[in-house]
Scaffold this active site. Sequence first.
Site, short mmCIF file in Angstrom:
data_model
loop_
_atom_site.label_atom_id
_atom_site.label_comp_id
_atom_site.label_asym_id
_atom_site.label_seq_id
_atom_site.Cartn_x
_atom_site.Cartn_y
_atom_site.Cartn_z
N SER A 1 -11.94 2.44 -3.65
CA SER A 1 -12.15 3.18 -5.02
C SER A 1 -12.97 3.14 -5.43
CB SER A 1 -11.82 1.89 -6.37
OG SER A 1 -10.07 1.18 -5.69
N GLY B 1 -13.00 2.91 2.53
CA GLY B 1 -11.13 2.39 2.07
C GLY B 1 -10.03 2.74 1.55
N HIS B 2 -9.05 1.83 0.82
CA HIS B 2 -8.04 3.06 -0.14
C HIS B 2 -8.20 2.97 -1.47
CE1 HIS B 2 -6.62 -1.95 -1.26
NE2 HIS B 2 -8.27 -1.38 -1.51
N ASN B 3 -8.27 4.22 -1.83
CA ASN B 3 -8.51 4.77 -2.74
C ASN B 3 -9.54 5.33 -3.26
OD1 ASN B 3 -6.05 2.90 -3.64
ND2 ASN B 3 -5.69 4.97 -4.74
N GLN C 1 0.67 -0.96 -0.10
CA GLN C 1 0.20 0.15 0.62
C GLN C 1 1.13 0.92 0.02
OE1 GLN C 1 -3.67 -0.63 -0.10
NE2 GLN C 1 -3.06 -2.83 -0.22
#
Lengths: 340, 340, 340
Positions: free
Chosen positions: A265, A245-247, A204
């Site tokens: 995402s 969450g990520h992105n 990450q």
Amino acid sequence: MSEPGEHRPVYTAGELAGLFGLTVVGDASTAVVGVATLSDAGHDRLAFLSNPKYRAQLAATRAGIVVLAAPDAERAPCTALVAADPYVAYARVAALFERATAAPAGVHPTAYVDPSASVHPSASIGAHASIGPRSVVAVDAVIGAGCVVGEDCVVGTASRLVARVTLVKRVRLGARVLIHPGAVLGADGFGIAMDAGAWLKVPQLGSVVIGDDCEIGANTTIDRGAIDDTVLEEDVRLDNQIQIGHNVRIGAHTAIAGCAAIAGSTHVGRYCLIGGGAGIVGHLDICDRVMVTAMSLVTHSIREPGEYSSGTPLMDNRTWRRNAARFRQLDRLFRTRGTE
Amino acid sequence: MSEPGEHRPVYTAGELAGLFGLTVVGDASTAVVGVATLSDAGHDRLAFLSNPKYRAQLAATRAGIVVLAAPDAERAPCTALVAADPYVAYARVAALFERATAAPAGVHPTAYVDPSASVHPSASIGAHASIGPRSVVAVDAVIGAGCVVGEDCVVGTASRLVARVTLVKRVRLGARVLIHPGAVLGADGFGIAMDAGAWLKVPQLGSVVIGDDCEIGANTTIDRGAIDDTVLEEDVRLDNQIQIGHNVRIGAHTAIAGCAAIAGSTHVGRYCLIGGGAGIVGHLDICDRVMVTAMSLVTHSIREPGEYSSGTPLMDNRTWRRNAARFRQLDRLFRTRGTE
Amino acid sequence: MSEPGEHRPVYTAGELAGLFGLTVVGDASTAVVGVATLSDAGHDRLAFLSNPKYRAQLAATRAGIVVLAAPDAERAPCTALVAADPYVAYARVAALFERATAAPAGVHPTAYVDPSASVHPSASIGAHASIGPRSVVAVDAVIGAGCVVGEDCVVGTASRLVARVTLVKRVRLGARVLIHPGAVLGADGFGIAMDAGAWLKVPQLGSVVIGDDCEIGANTTIDRGAIDDTVLEEDVRLDNQIQIGHNVRIGAHTAIAGCAAIAGSTHVGRYCLIGGGAGIVGHLDICDRVMVTAMSLVTHSIREPGEYSSGTPLMDNRTWRRNAARFRQLDRLFRTRGTE
């Protein structure tokens, strides 16, 4: 909770009308020393009526002043301040009575600041806080007790980490960002790939960027991006215990209620309202001005503004059991009846 | 996990019966040195049978003593202690074997106590804890490692903050309150008003009041009230990761399972049981003795005691997809069939 | 974000193919200095294509190298690295470019280590961390800033508590366990019994055992067992804000997405995938290789591998209201139509 020797501000209805562009109906000299609810207010307090659920309490209030909308003014048993939006007007009045304690400038003796970090002399670093290598704490920023600011972070002007907040690494906060205790920004996103029967961790490498004027609730988590950054645009408001969450990217002025979760995402538009406990799965696009009701699950992208829901209504358990059992037979019913 | 030189308590069935008003069936001289599960217990351990799911394990248990209800006594292959409520009786016995470490009185050298705070000499303040201005820590209270107690808080007699708990400001805890790590009490409620295209923060001026004998789980959050306080009456039991919004009031003896959330200004009655992951929207009244099953959403006030549910049953995904698709067509089905 | 004097690794497509057993399609001398997304990558970056949602971005990418599956290779406008599993191959490549900062060995001057604890000289104890009586921190382990490790815990070889993690008591971590900020392991399970109108706390006597190579997300909570331990077998991957109740057992290689919750005494098998916000009630057995979709509720044991779901599809609110109202009438519909 008046304390001996404490200075309490006093405002008259006329003064408040002048400060915030409100209209007095009644005695403009009525004075208040604080705010209270319609049901609890005494004669020296100001209350407000915005949610129609509480309209029935207006007639019996003992408040000195009530802030309300024009149609309710005639029913007020006391001085009224008429506002286009009573909740907004109340918020401005209440801020006059807020007893905020200024955090003292400087670094608490129990805090730790890495020699390569840069802390502005006007900033406040609380007890047992730590500031990591190369991080920057800007003018008037407040890092409360027990916060951990890792390496290469930026805390913008007048931003405030109340207490026990963690910024893991390379997290960048704009100006006037407010973060409540227990929030974690910049932990690794949940990136794993199955490889020959075991999980392989996907590095990450991105971080988290938070725009100006965002507020982030207690124990909320915002993961660092896998490659690019996770981004909150300006004036995004997150309640407690939210998972981002990520992105993920969240557009300006969007507000999200407690315990909601947005998977990796997904992009959420501007001026969205996401209800408590709602979930949005990953890799979706949600356009501007979408409302999602509490505990709904969003499984596809949304292209049209509007309100969206899933779930079933609450029932007594016995009735629910009967109906829920029929849910299993729905498709068969449709097919046997030829109602397709 | 016996350690060299450690003193282990030993109790016979007869002694336990005498202490807790139980009836021995079998050999009253059977002695045990601890508790274990039915399936794992050896001859020197006491097990219990309360949940009928585990009844099948009774015949094969190698426990020395089993606590159980009268109808199960004849099936016990060992000494039985018959109890009106075997789970309650087990809890009392197990407490005899608990190896609790007393927290040392006094302030840890790495802790920080504001000069204006008041900490009773019998209280324990752990490593890296901080106690803010004018806060009071009462007799026998324990503030564990890494806790942050802000300004003007009260931690009542024999209350215990296990570790890394945050009390933001003006939070008041009764006696014997137990709070697990990561919990945050007194963060700002989620009060925002849309004003000319941007969010205006509504001042959060109340605080949090927790009654005697409450327990609050790890990473649970309880927001401060907007005007009045957020209140838990006595003996409220909250599991982990629960979110309690501003101005919520929870009646005495109510228990709430993990990940549930209660939105602002809702009042929950006494002796309620709220299931895991359940949600209750804001501004509702829930009467006494209401049960809400796991992951149900409560969207209206509840006036009658009883059990309430929402949701649909679990199915294999293929069957679920077929039935869920029909949910979209339900209203049309009813209308075309004239079954209203 | 290149910094002055910083050494950046450079790899050619040929070198990467050799390292990870990939096939070059195009110019093997193409060199990259980092990774990026298909849409953002410049000529000196490597991107990957795994999720078909992003296939449309392949033709326009300006990346120097793309890792992809064989059928996509001919559409790559640049050098391609063909992999059996492009996501796995990407993860390995990305790890080459990760700029991890080694935590310095030794105990930070602001940390506190109990005299009876044992910390290996190669381990790192961060700012304001505390290590309790008799706890062991093994070779190369990292205890980040603000962590609280209670008494009698074991942190295995090369395990890492990023920051502000709590291990309450007797928690045992295997090797290479990674725990993100705010996680709490070993808080009391939610064990209460109603006794004469008030709750009686059931002693929680077990602890938590975490196998090798597990990862535990930010603000996730794992309760200690009531009698036996709560157990994660090796290579279990937990995202953020997950709640694991007392005496849960999770099989090796199972992955659980954010905000899921598993209630007490439930056993989850190996290689399961539990979706975000899903709930599993207590005392169930879930077999190996079960998938549960997001926000589903599992209320009975599962004996067959496969995918399971509950809930209803998302609709615009108006349509949803109409259909949801009919859910109340389902059983009546079936009964009046004789379709049972």
